[in-house]
Scaffold this motif. Sequence first.
Motif, mmCIF file in Angstrom:
data_model
loop_
_atom_site.group_PDB
_atom_site.id
_atom_site.type_symbol
_atom_site.label_atom_id
_atom_site.label_comp_id
_atom_site.label_asym_id
_atom_site.label_seq_id
_atom_site.Cartn_x
_atom_site.Cartn_y
_atom_site.Cartn_z
ATOM 1 N N TYR A 490 -88.847 10.299 41.988
ATOM 2 C CA TYR A 490 -87.543 10.917 42.242
ATOM 3 C C TYR A 490 -86.480 10.349 41.301
ATOM 4 O O TYR A 490 -85.668 11.089 40.726
ATOM 5 C CB TYR A 490 -87.135 10.696 43.699
ATOM 6 C CG TYR A 490 -85.697 11.027 43.993
ATOM 7 C CD1 TYR A 490 -85.308 12.349 44.173
ATOM 8 C CD2 TYR A 490 -84.720 10.034 44.062
ATOM 9 C CE1 TYR A 490 -83.984 12.672 44.427
ATOM 10 C CE2 TYR A 490 -83.396 10.342 44.332
ATOM 11 C CZ TYR A 490 -83.029 11.669 44.498
ATOM 12 O OH TYR A 490 -81.707 11.977 44.743
ATOM 13 N N LEU A 491 -86.481 9.028 41.120
ATOM 14 C CA LEU A 491 -85.483 8.398 40.252
ATOM 15 C C LEU A 491 -85.661 8.851 38.807
ATOM 16 O O LEU A 491 -84.665 9.042 38.092
ATOM 17 C CB LEU A 491 -85.606 6.887 40.341
ATOM 18 C CG LEU A 491 -85.258 6.246 41.696
ATOM 19 C CD1 LEU A 491 -85.550 4.757 41.687
ATOM 20 C CD2 LEU A 491 -83.795 6.501 42.061
ATOM 21 N N THR A 492 -86.910 9.023 38.380
ATOM 22 C CA THR A 492 -87.166 9.501 37.016
ATOM 23 C C THR A 492 -86.621 10.911 36.831
ATOM 24 O O THR A 492 -85.971 11.210 35.808
ATOM 25 C CB THR A 492 -88.678 9.481 36.715
ATOM 26 O OG1 THR A 492 -89.148 8.136 36.843
ATOM 27 C CG2 THR A 492 -88.962 9.987 35.324
ATOM 28 N N ARG A 493 -86.861 11.781 37.840
ATOM 29 C CA ARG A 493 -86.344 13.150 37.738
ATOM 30 C C ARG A 493 -84.816 13.146 37.769
ATOM 31 O O ARG A 493 -84.163 13.887 37.022
ATOM 32 C CB ARG A 493 -86.879 13.986 38.886
ATOM 33 C CG ARG A 493 -88.360 14.286 38.841
ATOM 34 C CD ARG A 493 -88.741 15.401 39.799
ATOM 35 N NE ARG A 493 -88.382 15.082 41.181
ATOM 36 C CZ ARG A 493 -89.200 14.462 42.037
ATOM 37 N NH1 ARG A 493 -90.400 14.050 41.644
ATOM 38 N NH2 ARG A 493 -88.805 14.217 43.274
ATOM 39 N N ALA A 494 -84.228 12.316 38.626
ATOM 40 C CA ALA A 494 -82.780 12.280 38.770
ATOM 41 C C ALA A 494 -82.080 11.783 37.513
ATOM 42 O O ALA A 494 -80.954 12.173 37.221
ATOM 43 C CB ALA A 494 -82.383 11.401 39.960
ATOM 44 N N SER A 495 -82.788 10.910 36.776
ATOM 45 C CA SER A 495 -82.156 10.355 35.563
ATOM 46 C C SER A 495 -82.201 11.341 34.426
ATOM 47 O O SER A 495 -81.542 11.110 33.405
ATOM 48 C CB SER A 495 -82.860 9.054 35.172
ATOM 49 O OG SER A 495 -84.193 9.299 34.789
#
Length: 495
Positions: A490-495
């Motif tokens: 999720y953090l990778t997609r959000a960044s």
Amino acid sequence: MRALADHRDIVPPTDHDAGDHRSVAVVGAGITGLVAAYELRRRGVNVTLYEASGYAGGAIRTSHIDGFLAEHGPNSFVTSAPVEALLTQLDLQDDVVEANSQANRRYVLRDGTLQSFPMTPLAMLGTRLFSLKAKLRVLLEPLVRRRTTDADESIASFVRRRLGHEVLDYAVDPFISGIFAGDTEALSMMHAFPRVFDLERKHGSLSAGLMATRGRMPLAPAKASDGSEASDADLTPAAEPTRARLISFVDGMQTLTDALEASLSGTLRLGCPVRLLHRDEGRWVVESGQEGLSRTRTVDAVVMATPAHVLAAMELPAGLRKHAALVERVEYPPMSVLTLGFERADVSHALDGFGMLIPSKEKRSILGALFSSSLFPSRAPDGTVSITCFVGGARMPDRAREDTDLLVERVLIDLRQLLGVRGEPIFAKHVYWPRAIPQYTVGYQAVKDAADETELNNPGLYLAGNYRNGVSVGDCMASGQQIAGRVARYLTRAS
């Protein structure tokens, strides 16, 4: 107990930390939260781990008193490849102790007499635990028609249909008490034992399903929360096969959580409950701390690794509470864990096994007991033995709440009659859990759907713990590992 002041971070009420990019708050420092925080930190994520109590580890705690070792909750667990890897990363392999291979016998009570539970087909034919009629009923299981519906069904209904009432009463019922401290008439077969439920659905019978899946089923399921038997939930898939081991640690189960806590130095906030949680401009605002000493932190994601009922005590946005309402109401019956020590000469039973389980039909005070000093070394001083008894659960919730003296008196009646205990215990440790093990009752799909909906409608919020994917230590460790992977993606997609 370790002092709160030694571990609590005290900050001014006005302190506000905007956080860093790729920052995560993990709420709850039980085994699930500890593993999730550890895995996230290993991936380079900035983690803050909040725990309302003054210690980490949740139900995993160990007491050392007068040479006796008493576990407050789980006594052991079964490893998997990811768990073995974690133990290596924590440098714990030298602290691991495997269960005594000679102590693999399980006793089950029938008509006031302990019988060795048959672990092989040959032993099943010769056992006195089941009548000839019951044995024939088991042999005829392949001829029992499959249900025409895939609807949820209680464990009791499923087992009666496929294996008969005697197997339910003297095999499944006592083992369910060991895993969930639950009621077979209320628990869901689909959700408590999904793989067994699927054997009938996919193959028509349990026998055909076991034959068809031989070699593809997991080597061993994980240990239950009370340490007395196995649960059915899958663990994280392993890249390579590994030998499943039933283990604890030389100094007890708290060795594991202490090692995880030490690895999270600087990230753990003990005595720091999360009181308020809300979303603001795509991120999450977490307010934590005691009354008058609060801290606000903004993070990219939140992992709620608490018991389900903790959500009800938090201040949450109406939208979040709407989806999580069913999760908040998961039932956790109370349980008492009573570890007793005796002089070896005062116990006539050989204690040559894992322990004993008590069917509800036998009307005893205890759900079961572990022969702790037979299972692992150094659990009792030389010349003595220790026995860990479990009381309460869904079967007898009021009994779990009794004071220590009355509880010891009741338990001793059972131990004297069943194990030939004489005299008084020379050691006693009583731990009461007001809410012990979540109950996967019939209709539990609604709870799982509510957890899914909560996450779907609140991006960056994740729910983890033993109410979701299994109640064993292994299940919870796997849940922590899996949720860390989901958060990282999720953090990778959000960044």
